[in-house]
Design a protein around this motif. Structure first.
Motif, short mmCIF file in Angstrom:
data_model
loop_
_atom_site.label_atom_id
_atom_site.label_comp_id
_atom_site.label_asym_id
_atom_site.label_seq_id
_atom_site.Cartn_x
_atom_site.Cartn_y
_atom_site.Cartn_z
N TYR A 63 0.83 -1.22 0.00
CA TYR A 63 0.00 0.00 0.00
C TYR A 63 0.86 1.26 0.00
O TYR A 63 0.61 2.20 -0.74
N ARG A 65 3.95 1.59 -1.05
CA ARG A 65 4.62 1.74 -2.35
C ARG A 65 3.68 2.36 -3.38
O ARG A 65 4.05 3.24 -4.15
N ARG A 66 2.42 1.84 -3.35
CA ARG A 66 1.47 2.37 -4.34
C ARG A 66 1.13 3.84 -4.06
O ARG A 66 0.99 4.65 -4.98
N LYS A 69 3.85 5.90 -5.40
CA LYS A 69 3.75 6.03 -6.87
C LYS A 69 2.67 7.05 -7.23
O LYS A 69 2.84 7.85 -8.15
N LEU A 82 1.24 5.43 -13.96
CA LEU A 82 0.70 4.68 -12.82
C LEU A 82 0.66 3.20 -13.19
O LEU A 82 0.35 2.85 -14.34
N TRP A 89 -6.75 -0.89 -6.04
CA TRP A 89 -5.74 0.07 -6.50
C TRP A 89 -5.80 0.25 -8.00
O TRP A 89 -5.71 1.35 -8.52
N PHE A 93 -6.45 3.79 -9.80
CA PHE A 93 -5.48 4.32 -10.76
C PHE A 93 -6.12 4.51 -12.14
O PHE A 93 -5.87 5.50 -12.83
#
Ligand code: ADP
Length: 461
Positions: A63, A65-66, A69, A82, A89, A93
Motif C-alpha cells: 500500500y 509503495r502504491r 507512486k 501509474l 488500487w 489508478f
C-alpha cells in the motif's frame, strides 16, 4: 417515460454518477483470506499470530509503495506512469488516469475554441473592450487598438475613463444604465468620431463596442447642408415670385386683360405660399439638426408669457371656432432656446386647431410634474389611429393627408417638434384615440426647470 436531470448553468444533461464498484468487498475478502492462510501457516510453524502479522505487514508495504507512486504521479503526471494492478488500487489508478485524459481533451477543446474566438474578434471591424466591474480594461481586440490606441499589455488593468478622456463618456460609464450609445471624438485624432456603446453581461462585466462613424457623420452633414443650402437658394426666387403675384392680384380684380387670369393667379399664389412654408420648415429642421449636438440652449425662458403669445396667435387662426382653456403655472420657467421652444408650442397648438372641427375644445397646460415640467396640448379633434402613432414624427408622414394639405400643413411640424425637444433632452408622448381627440405631452428634464416662486396654477378661459 424517461427523465434526465439538467444542469441549469450549462443547460446540458448532467452525466449520471458512476456506480461505486464492489472492489472494496473483494479487497476485504482478499485480505481476510490472506490473513487466514498466513494464520494457518504460522500456526503450522507454532506462531499463528505472527503469520497474520507478516501478511498484514506485506499488505502495508504494498500500500505504501502504491501511495508513493500515486504521489509521484500527482506531482508529475507526464513523467510517471501509474501501474495497473488488479483490485481496488487498479480501479483507483484507472479512474484517475481516465479523468486526467478527459480533462486534457476538454482543455484542448477549450483552447481551440478560445483561439477561434480570439481570431474571429480580431477580424471584427468594430473595437471590442472587455471591462471589469470597476471599469478596468481586461481584454481588447485589434480594432480597439487601432481605434482607441490601446496598447497590450501596458493598458490592461487601467481604467477606461483614464484613456478615453471625454466628459460625456465618463458620465455614460458612471450611469450604469448604458442607454443607447454616445459619440465622442477619437482619442487619437480629433477629426474622427467614434460611437461608443457599453453592453453589460455576465458577472458585472461590460463589453465596450467602438465603431468609427466619421464617414456616416460626414454624409449626414453633407445631406443636412444640401437641404439647408437648397432651401436657402429656393427662398429668394420664391419671394420674388410671390411679390409679383401679389402685385398682379389687384390688377386681376377689375376690367382689364388680366381679369380672366384671376383664378390661375390665385392658385399660383397659394402654391407659392405653400412652397414658402415648406422651405421655411425645411430650413428650421436643418438648423435644429445642425445645433442638435453643438449648441447648449440655456437661456432662462419665461414660458408662461411665451405661451400666452402663442395662444393669442393660434386663437386668431381659429377665428373663434374653438374654445381654449389654459392651465399655466405662472412662475414655472425653463432653461432653453426661445426659437426652439416657440416652435414646439406653435406647432402643437396650431396642429390642435387644424385637426379639431369647429366647436371643439383645446386645452393647453404648463405645470410641474415631479422634478420635470410638462407642457401638454389636448384636443377633442379627429384623433390618430394607433398604427400611425409611432411614425408621426417622421418627415412628411401624414396620418390624414387630405386634411393636412387642405390646412396648409407641410408634414414637417412634428419632426421639428421632435428635434427641438431632443435639443432640450425632453421627451414627447402622444396619446390619441380616433374620433375622440389627442394629447401631445412634452416632458422637460428637472435640470432645465426653474421655479422662480412657488405659486398655484391659474385657470384661464
Ligand atoms: P402636418 O403639417 O401635416 O400637420 P405634422 O408633422 O405637424 O404635419 O403632423 C403630422 C401628422 O400628424 C399630420 O399630418 C396629422 O395627420 C397628424 N396630427 C398631428 N397633430 C394632430 C392632432 N392634434 N390631431 C390629429 N392628428 C394630428
Amino acid at each position: 417515460m424517461s427523465f434526465s436531470p439538467f444542469d441549469p448553468a450549462s443547460n446540458k444533461p448532467k452525466p449520471e454518477p458512476l456506480p461505486l464498484p464492489n472492489s472494496w468487498r473483494s479487497e476485504a475478502v482478499r485480505i481476510v483470506l490472506s490473513c487466514i492462510v498466513g494464520g494457518i501457516f504460522g500456526h503450522w510453524l507454532g506462531y499463528g499470530f505472527l503469520g497474520i502479522g507478516v501478511v498484514l505487514a506485506l499488505y502495508l508495504v504494498v500500500y505504501v509503495r502504491r501511495l508513493s507512486k500515486l504521489q509521484a504521479w500527482v506531482y508529475q503526471p507526464k513523467r510517471y506512469e501509474l501501474p495497473e494492478p488488479s483490485g481496488i488500487w487498479g480501479d483507483i489508478f484507472y479512474r484517475l488516469q481516465d479523468n486526467q485524459r478527459r480533462n486534457r481533451k476538454k482543455k484542448k477543446r477549450l483552447t481551440a475554441m478560445l483561439a477561434e474566438f480570439r481570431s474571429s474578434t480580431e477580424a471584427l471591424p468594430d473595437g471590442a473592450v472587455v471591462l471589469s466591474e470597476r471599469g478596468e480594461i481586461m481584454w481588447f481586440n485589434l480594432a480597439a487598438q487601432t481605434l482607441l490606441g490601446l496598447r497590450s499589455p501596458q493598458d490592461i488593468s487601467l481604467r477606461i475613463v483614464n484613456l478615453i478622456r471625454y466628459p460625456e463618456f465618463a458620465e455614460y460609464v458612471a450611469s450604469d444604465t448604458y442607454d443607447g450609445e454616445i459619440e465622442a471624438p477619437s482619442p487619437l485624432t480629433r477629426d474622427r468620431t467614434l460611437s461608443l456603446q457599453i453592453i453589460p453581461y455576465g458577472n458585472n462585466q461590460r463589453l465596450l463596442i467602438v465603431r468609427d462613424v466619421s464617414e456616416i457623420k460626414r454624409l449626414e452633414t453633407a445631406r443636412r447642408d444640401f437641404v439647408s443650402n437648397a432651401s436657402h437658394e429656393l427662398r429668394t426666387p420664391l419671394t420674388v415670385l410671390r411679390g409679383y403675384l401679389d402685385m398682379l392680384e389687384p390688377e386681376a380684380q377689375g376690367k382689364n386683360p388680366l381679369s380672366e387670369w384671376r383664378a390661375p393667379l390665385m392658385e399660383m399664389k397659394n402654391q407659392t405660399v405653400r412652397m414658402e412654408s415648406l422651405v421655411n420648415d425645411m430650413l428650421k429642421l436643418a438648423r435644429l439638426e445642425a445645433h442638435a449636438h453643438g449648441q447648449t440652449l440655456q437661456d432662462l425662458l419665461d414660458v408662461p408669457s411665451l405661451l400666452r403669445r402663442v395662444i393669442d396667435e393660434v386663437k386668431a387662426m381659429s377665428q373663434g371656432n374653438h374654445t381654449f382653456e389654459a392651465r399655466i403655472q405662472p412662475d414655472l420657467c425653463l432653461l432653453g432656446g426661445e426659437t426652439e421652444v416657440l416652435s414646439i408650442f406653435t406647432n402643437l397648438v396650431s396642429n390642435a386647431v387644424r385637426y379639431t372641427a369647429p366647436g371643439g375644445v383645446i386645452r393647453v397646460s404648463w405645470e410641474r410634474d415631479g422634478e420635470q415640467a410638462r407642457f401638454a396640448v389636448a384636443d377633442t379633434g379627429i384623433g390618430i389611429a394607433a398604427k400611425d402613432l409611432p411614425r408621426l414624427t417622421e418627415r412628411f408622414y401624414r396620418a390624414d393627408v387630405g386634411r393636412s394639405r387642405a390646412s396648409g400643413g407641410t408634414g414637417l411640424g412634428l419632426s421639428i417638434v421632435k428635434h427641438a425637444l431632443e435639443s432640450h433632452q425632453a421627451q414627447l408622448q402622444i396619446d390619441s384615440e380616433l374620433g375622440v381627440g389627442s394629447t401631445f405631452s412634452c416632458y422637460f428634464p428637472g435640470e432645465r426647470v426653474r421655479v422662480l416662486t412657488e405659486a398655484a396654477p391659474v385657470m384661464q378661459k
